[in-house]
Design a protein around this motif. Sequence first.
Motif, PDB file in Angstrom:
ATOM      1  N   ASP A 151      14.399  43.892 103.874  1.00 46.70           N
ATOM      2  CA  ASP A 151      15.165  44.934 104.565  1.00 46.70           C
ATOM      3  C   ASP A 151      15.037  46.231 103.766  1.00 46.70           C
ATOM      4  O   ASP A 151      15.778  46.464 102.818  1.00 46.70           O
ATOM      5  CB  ASP A 151      16.638  44.516 104.684  1.00 46.70           C
ATOM      6  CG  ASP A 151      17.464  45.589 105.385  1.00 46.70           C
ATOM      7  OD1 ASP A 151      16.867  46.499 106.012  1.00 46.70           O
ATOM      8  OD2 ASP A 151      18.708  45.531 105.286  1.00 46.70           O
ATOM      9  N   SER A 153      14.761  50.401 104.340  1.00 50.88           N
ATOM     10  CA  SER A 153      14.906  51.440 105.365  1.00 50.88           C
ATOM     11  C   SER A 153      13.696  52.374 105.375  1.00 50.88           C
ATOM     12  O   SER A 153      13.357  52.954 106.393  1.00 50.88           O
ATOM     13  CB  SER A 153      16.187  52.244 105.124  1.00 50.88           C
ATOM     14  OG  SER A 153      16.125  52.875 103.858  1.00 50.88           O
ATOM     15  N   VAL A 196      14.905  44.300  97.722  1.00 43.97           N
ATOM     16  CA  VAL A 196      14.282  44.491  99.043  1.00 43.97           C
ATOM     17  C   VAL A 196      14.621  43.371 100.025  1.00 43.97           C
ATOM     18  O   VAL A 196      14.184  43.392 101.177  1.00 43.97           O
ATOM     19  CB  VAL A 196      12.740  44.602  98.928  1.00 43.97           C
ATOM     20  CG1 VAL A 196      12.361  45.755  98.010  1.00 43.97           C
ATOM     21  CG2 VAL A 196      12.138  43.292  98.471  1.00 43.97           C
ATOM     22  N   ALA A 197      15.384  42.382  99.558  1.00 43.43           N
ATOM     23  CA  ALA A 197      15.660  41.207 100.386  1.00 43.43           C
ATOM     24  C   ALA A 197      16.435  41.573 101.652  1.00 43.43           C
ATOM     25  O   ALA A 197      17.231  42.520 101.660  1.00 43.43           O
ATOM     26  CB  ALA A 197      16.457  40.179  99.580  1.00 43.43           C
ATOM     27  N   ALA A 198      16.168  40.811 102.686  1.00 42.54           N
ATOM     28  CA  ALA A 198      16.881  41.019 103.950  1.00 42.54           C
ATOM     29  C   ALA A 198      18.295  40.448 103.831  1.00 42.54           C
ATOM     30  O   ALA A 198      18.540  39.547 103.039  1.00 42.54           O
ATOM     31  CB  ALA A 198      16.138  40.336 105.095  1.00 42.54           C
TER      32      ALA A 198
ATOM     33  N   ILE B 187      19.574  55.613 100.078  1.00 38.39           N
ATOM     34  CA  ILE B 187      18.473  54.652  99.977  1.00 38.39           C
ATOM     35  C   ILE B 187      18.475  53.977  98.607  1.00 38.39           C
ATOM     36  O   ILE B 187      18.390  52.753  98.488  1.00 38.39           O
ATOM     37  CB  ILE B 187      17.118  55.359 100.219  1.00 38.39           C
ATOM     38  CG1 ILE B 187      17.014  55.812 101.682  1.00 38.39           C
ATOM     39  CG2 ILE B 187      15.960  54.444  99.855  1.00 38.39           C
ATOM     40  CD1 ILE B 187      15.775  56.642 101.988  1.00 38.39           C
ATOM     41  N   MET B 191      19.374  49.986  97.311  1.00 40.06           N
ATOM     42  CA  MET B 191      18.452  49.138  96.548  1.00 40.06           C
ATOM     43  C   MET B 191      19.081  48.683  95.235  1.00 40.06           C
ATOM     44  O   MET B 191      18.953  47.522  94.828  1.00 40.06           O
ATOM     45  CB  MET B 191      17.144  49.887  96.275  1.00 40.06           C
ATOM     46  CG  MET B 191      16.342  50.159  97.542  1.00 40.06           C
ATOM     47  SD  MET B 191      14.689  50.850  97.182  1.00 40.06           S
ATOM     48  CE  MET B 191      13.881  49.403  96.509  1.00 40.06           C
ATOM     49  N   LYS B 194      21.862  46.013  95.789  1.00 39.05           N
ATOM     50  CA  LYS B 194      21.320  44.688  96.060  1.00 39.05           C
ATOM     51  C   LYS B 194      20.656  44.083  94.820  1.00 39.05           C
ATOM     52  O   LYS B 194      20.771  42.874  94.563  1.00 39.05           O
ATOM     53  CB  LYS B 194      20.315  44.769  97.220  1.00 39.05           C
ATOM     54  CG  LYS B 194      20.981  45.041  98.566  1.00 39.05           C
ATOM     55  CD  LYS B 194      19.998  45.561  99.611  1.00 39.05           C
ATOM     56  CE  LYS B 194      18.929  44.536  99.934  1.00 39.05           C
ATOM     57  NZ  LYS B 194      17.947  45.113 100.912  1.00 39.05           N
TER      58      LYS B 194
END
Lengths: 198, 198
Positions: A151, A153, A196-198, B187, B191, B194
């Motif tokens: 995921d 953007s 970057v994981a969904a 953005i 990142m 997460k």
Amino acid sequence: MARMARTQGSHSEITGPRVREAALQLFAKHGYAAVSMRRIASEVGVQAGALYNYTPDKQALLFSLLRGHMDDLLAARAELRDAGGALVRLERFVRFHIAFHLERPEAVFISYMELRNLEPENFAVIEGLRREYEGQLEAILRQGAAEGVFDVSDAKIAALAVIAMLTGVTTWYRSGGRLSVPEVQQIYWTMVRKAVAA
Amino acid sequence: MARMARTQGSHSEITGPRVREAALQLFAKHGYAAVSMRRIASEVGVQAGALYNYTPDKQALLFSLLRGHMDDLLAARAELRDAGGALVRLERFVRFHIAFHLERPEAVFISYMELRNLEPENFAVIEGLRREYEGQLEAILRQGAAEGVFDVSDAKIAALAVIAMLTGVTTWYRSGGRLSVPEVQQIYWTMVRKAVAA
DNA sequence: TGGTTATCTGAACGCACGTTCAGATCAAGC
DNA sequence: GCTTGATCTGAACGTGCGTTCAGATAACCA
């Protein structure tokens, strides 16, 4: 009795690489503009004039080092198996990038720092090679987004962010330090995967 | 009739900052070693000798720029409200870091690139200030780990990785480009959040 | 072994560097 | 309006720069 000209044991196959290696180390340590041809020559054990058997001028020597580094990077990357799902492709990319960059910290350093000392057309060449490399990571991120496992953007920004993070290892890593290369790879891979994981 | 000495309108309160600004721009663009005192003077519209009313020598000029940048960074950060849980503290840190660095790309650039041109004792000062800043992020990550909201195997490495990623925005961001600063902040914050999340 | 070529020295070139300083001129306070 | 101090010029200093080149010597090959 003075030794006046060609010295014993002199060989272009030996001196050539030594010139490049000395220039690489010195440029990395002090910066291109701060390193004189005489200093490079002295490191090689030769007079300054002799360097011009190996490079037409100082600028070409710098460009050749950067160009060689980028070519090595893209060639090593091309040798990597690169099939499969986005997740395994990303993992391979991350581990490769770290290992490759930690093996040649001086070349990495000057490839980022001395870009501005390149003449415009030389700059454009290096810039193009770099974009090619970044584009490969971007493609992996897009694939993952399409697969639904990532995921992100903005794949382009994410690629640049990941590369900046990974390349940063060269600023603090010291071989023989607290962490081994595989440990570093594992730490960074974990962070990238989650980022970057969904 | 030649104008031979002090020029009309000359004032240290005006010339001083102009010298620093010119040096900052030129060092960022071409590198410390590649910029001559004469070039800086010409940018200010003054002869080279006049610069020595504002700095004892070239090295001190560079150090003063780096020192000023780091002081600004730590002061701006100290003005930030910094209470609360690790998650909101991290978010504040990320948004602050991006906004601050995008406002002064030249100072950021030379603070990373010209460290090696600092004399050892000057280098140590800047290095210390940088470590102090990095330590603040590290502390936030540790707090989050203790709270159970973050999962970072090595807080020190994670802090360096995050900072490298965030600082990387200065290499590609162009004001007036595709993305606004708040969009960039969003953005990167996504990142980072997460990447360190439990 | 002798001739040829590759390699390097040592000196030189013009130029730009960082820094200093005496003297000229302006700004400012009385 | 005059004096004083702040500010800048212009020239100079020694040094080191990138680059060139004629000539000397070593390596190589027939």
